[in-house]
Design an enzyme around this catalytic site. Structure first.
Site, PDB file in Angstrom:
ATOM      1  CG  HIS A 290    -112.610  30.105  -8.117  1.00 16.29           C
ATOM      2  ND1 HIS A 290    -112.125  31.153  -8.858  1.00 16.29           N
ATOM      3  CD2 HIS A 290    -111.892  30.093  -6.979  1.00 16.29           C
ATOM      4  CE1 HIS A 290    -111.152  31.744  -8.194  1.00 16.29           C
ATOM      5  NE2 HIS A 290    -110.989  31.114  -7.061  1.00 16.29           N
TER       6      HIS A 290
ATOM      7  CD  GLU B  25    -115.436  34.913 -11.498  1.00 14.98           C
ATOM      8  OE1 GLU B  25    -114.889  36.016 -11.546  1.00 14.98           O
ATOM      9  OE2 GLU B  25    -114.798  33.835 -11.527  1.00 14.98           O
TER      10      GLU B  25
ATOM     11  CG  ASP C  78    -110.098  37.725  -8.175  1.00 13.61           C
ATOM     12  OD1 ASP C  78    -109.290  36.812  -7.961  1.00 13.61           O
ATOM     13  OD2 ASP C  78    -110.975  37.641  -9.029  1.00 13.61           O
ATOM     14  CG  ASP C  79    -103.833  39.456  -8.911  1.00 11.32           C
ATOM     15  OD1 ASP C  79    -103.271  40.468  -8.463  1.00 11.32           O
ATOM     16  OD2 ASP C  79    -103.222  38.517  -9.425  1.00 11.32           O
TER      17      ASP C  79
END
Length: 445
Positions: free
Chosen positions: A305, A308, A386-387
């Site tokens: 990651h 972001e 993502d989720d």
């Protein structure tokens, strides 16, 4: 400042009072530091095992509790200090985790309940989960599971189920198996359910610290075989392929990541890569250079990651230092045109999550998202959810991008191609799916 004047009555109180000034510095506004010292001194003196614990570990546990703003009174169930051999360990309770989650303001309601044998409990999962739990007034049977429900400000909710075997494994892996688990069993079961769901909720700085400070959760040796077994069963029954990428939490230390890697190492045959997740701010990729060199030496690539909430420089650092072959999110690369050109030239995959970026305030609204801009610049971007339970599923994400960003048919086809090109499928399988997309793209929608 506290309005209580304290004089130490014993060695423990003297040691705790010795940290009073530091506690006042780290405590949240209005936190009753002096009362906490008195309560903790009493708790310690009532527990012979705690009395024998290393004083440094006791002081550290107390400081962590104060930093999180938790009440040490056993009656509140927010936090406990439990002996683990010669070490005093902070154990955050159910009500402590509930307090930390609700303080985010994003989650407006959080509840966890134990389900006992003989009770009626029907839980429907999915994008619109529901729970119907009818408690029994008869004497309780043994616990058969638990669940946690989180309600969000926008009206939707998330449900997480914990089964009996999960409860037993959580207790077996806990440092508090002979402390709070023995004295406050139901609350610790509730804590297990809340802790599982909390890992998928938007984090506050205090929550990130709580994950670092709280007792260890279920270890890789318990989780990995179960996850692999479930994925294999799903592939056999439904033909769904899978890949696993375990991730280090960057808000923890590199030493903690190294411990995780040692636990994961026996299962490396099941992994396609190893990733770096969690909060970017103040945690650059270079912080984990050493452990990722061990990962690469074991034959696994790195993903990370980056870009972001963190700056574009973290993307470059992940690629140059960690040798990351894929960047998750990466949307702030737009701040560095040179980096965008390099990403396009080298076809570095960016797994972009547009709806997540909006809900987590990376962008105010979807129309500001750079997905189309990066796609037109030749960057290997793909659309991801993502989720799904929190940010919407893939179909919802794609439709929103078409509507708000004006994506055309060729844009959608290229995004689909990119998703396979950036995957960890074998090259032959990638080509098969990309050729299928090419055939479909020639058909009028």
């Amino acid at each position: 400042m506290s309005d209580i004047v304290l004089k130490p009555r014993n060695e423990t109180e003297e040691a705790l009072l010795g940290r009073r000034d530091r506690l006042l510095q780290i405590a949240p506004p209005g936190y009753p530091v002096d009362r906490t010292i008195l309560v903790l001194a009493r708790v310690v003196h009532q527990n012979e095992k705690l009395m024998r614990c290393d004083k440094a570990s006791l002081l550290e546990a107390m400081m962590r509790m104060v930093e999180l703003g938790l009440d040490p009174s056993p009656a509140t169930g927010q936090a406990y200090i439990s002996p683990y051999g010669p070490t005093a360990t902070l154990v955050i309770g159910y009500r402590g985790w509930k307090k930390l989650v609700l303080e985010s303001g994003i989650v407006t309601g959080l509840d966890a309940q134990v389900v006992y044998e003989g009770e009626e409990c029907n839980i429907v999962l999915g994008t619109d989960p529901t729970v119907q739990h009818v408690a029994s007034m008869k004497p309780k049977g043994p616990p058969i599971g638990a669940y946690a429900v989180a309600k969000f400000a926008d009206g939707h909710q998330q449900v997480h189920v914990v089964r009996s075997e999960d409860i037993q494994k959580a207790r077996a892996a806990s440092r508090a198996k002979d402390g709070p688990w023995s004295q406050h069993f139901a609350a610790m079961v509730q804590k297990t359910a809340v802790l599982r769901i909390a890992k998928y909720l938007p984090e506050t700085p205090l929550m990130r610290k709580a994950f670092e400070y709280d007792e260890p959760d279920v270890v890789a040796s318990v989780v990995t075989p179960k996850v692999v077994g479930g994925l294999r069963e799903g592939q056999k029954k439904h033909g769904i392929s899978w890949r696993l990428i375990p991730c280090f939490l960057r808000h923890l230390s590199e030493e903690e990541a190294r411990k995780t890697w040692r636990e994961l190492l026996p299962y490396r045959e099941h992994f396609s890569a190893v990733g770096l997740d969690s909060s970017e701010k103040g945690n650059p990729p270079s912080k984990f250079a050493g452990v990722f060199s061990e990962v690469r030496a074991a034959g696994l690539p790195a993903v990370a990651h980056a870009g972001e909430e963190g700056p574009a420089a973290y993307i470059r650092e992940a690629i140059d230092v960690l040798k990351a072959v894929r960047i998750d999110h990466g949307v702030r690369c737009r701040e560095d045109p040179g980096l965008v050109g390099e990403l396009a030239r080298d076809r570095v995959p960016l797994t972009v999550c547009p709806l997540s970026n909006v809900k987590l305030c990376v962008f105010k609204n979807l129309s500001e998202h750079p997905l189309k801009e990066l796609l037109r610049a030749g960057v290997n971007v793909s659309v991801n959810s993502d989720d799904p339970a929190f940010f919407g599923g893939l179909l919802e994400t794609w439709l929103a991008c078409v509507r708000e960003l004006g994506l055309g048919e060729e844009d959608l086809a290229q995004l689909a191609r990119n998703s396979f090109a950036g995957s960890f499928l074998p090259e032959e399988e990638k080509r098969k799916w990309i050729q299928k997309i090419d055939r479909l793209a020639g058909v009028s929608f």
